[in-house]
Design an enzyme around this catalytic site. Sequence first.
Site, PDB file in Angstrom:
ATOM      1  N   HIS A  52      -6.216  -3.780   4.622  1.00  0.00           N
ATOM      2  CA  HIS A  52      -5.367  -4.818   4.023  1.00  0.00           C
ATOM      3  C   HIS A  52      -6.172  -6.020   3.730  1.00  0.00           C
ATOM      4  CE1 HIS A  52      -2.318  -7.873   4.704  1.00  0.00           C
ATOM      5  NE2 HIS A  52      -3.201  -8.488   5.273  1.00  0.00           N
TER       6      HIS A  52
ATOM      7  N   HIS B 148      -6.323  -8.993   0.388  1.00  0.00           N
ATOM      8  CA  HIS B 148      -6.485 -10.512   0.290  1.00  0.00           C
ATOM      9  C   HIS B 148      -7.588 -11.046  -0.498  1.00  0.00           C
ATOM     10  CE1 HIS B 148      -3.825 -12.161   3.352  1.00  0.00           C
ATOM     11  NE2 HIS B 148      -3.961 -11.174   4.008  1.00  0.00           N
TER      12      HIS B 148
ATOM     13  N   GLU C 297       1.075 -13.821   2.480  1.00  0.00           N
ATOM     14  CA  GLU C 297       1.300 -12.288   2.638  1.00  0.00           C
ATOM     15  C   GLU C 297       2.446 -11.570   1.991  1.00  0.00           C
ATOM     16  OE1 GLU C 297      -0.671 -10.407   4.582  1.00  0.00           O
ATOM     17  OE2 GLU C 297      -1.805 -12.057   6.022  1.00  0.00           O
TER      18      GLU C 297
ATOM     19  N   SER D 112      -0.869  -3.987   0.093  1.00  0.00           N
ATOM     20  CA  SER D 112      -1.531  -2.919   0.791  1.00  0.00           C
ATOM     21  C   SER D 112      -0.555  -2.037   1.680  1.00  0.00           C
ATOM     22  CB  SER D 112      -2.433  -3.602   2.000  1.00  0.00           C
ATOM     23  OG  SER D 112      -1.871  -4.434   3.044  1.00  0.00           O
TER      24      SER D 112
END
Length: 296
Positions: free
Chosen positions: A135, A140, A183, A202
């Site tokens: 993730h 990110h 997010e 993700s």
Amino acid sequence: MASEPRRVEHQQTDKGYVPVYTTAVVDQPWDTYTAEDHATWATLFKRQREILKGRASREFLDNQERFGLAPELIPRFEDLNAVLGKATGWQLVGVEGLLPELTFFDHLANRRFPVTWWIRRPDQIDYIAEPDMFHDLFGHVPLLLNPVFADYMAAYGRGGVKAHGISPEALVNLTRLYWYTVEFGLIREDDGLRIYGSGIVSSKGESIHCLESPAPNRIGFDLERIMRTRYRIDTYQKTYFVIDSFEQLMDATRPDFAPLYERLAEQASIPAGEVLDTDHVYQRGTGEGWSRDGDV
Ligand code: PHE
Ligand code: CO
């Protein structure tokens, strides 16, 4: 020699799921990754790259290329840092798990992005409650190469330190902004809506759900609206907010939030799935098209 970093995960107790926090910064113990760890990275990497074609934002996909991310082996933070440092001055730092809020904000404010050093187990391939390396790295890190987004993340860190000093309610408002942009954000590109949120890219299921399912609302970015909107952490989102550009995000969040927090304290929160009269809702047209009410 320093001891091996720990793998800090939530705990399941008789009270249910309990997150566990840790503040340590650790060197990535690259030599300790097992064949199974590398295989998990490979499986997730190949699967998501495939799903994200035509779904993730241009910027996200292009930046993954710039890092030269490859499926075979788990990347070395050191190699990524060489690229990242030159581009936007950000650096990845290894961590053992979730950080306390203030520690997290302090890292971001100083252009350090915390990346969990460990990767999920094979039985967690499709779902893991907390951030792991896949993730953090896959999701990110790519956008940290974008100068505007890179500035946004650092500004968010400074804003977090500030909100932390104002009130717990201010922190809730700010956290919603992170949730619905960093997010779970969508962006409008020339040929339609695309994903830029890390929590979506993700996730195999949510990458498809957020664009293809008729169930969730897709609403034009509105700072105050977002800061009032509750969210769920254990299911797909009921609402996604759509930005036009990273510049829009930066411009909207540049003003001092202190007066905004005061105003928001007087207002009720909005349930995750609600649509307001004032919302600009995106509807899927025929073919690839999306249109937004209020557009002419
Ligand atoms: N302008 C915000 C404040 O005054 C800081 C911030 C910037 C927060 C960007 C989030 C994102 O608190
Ligand atoms: Co995340």
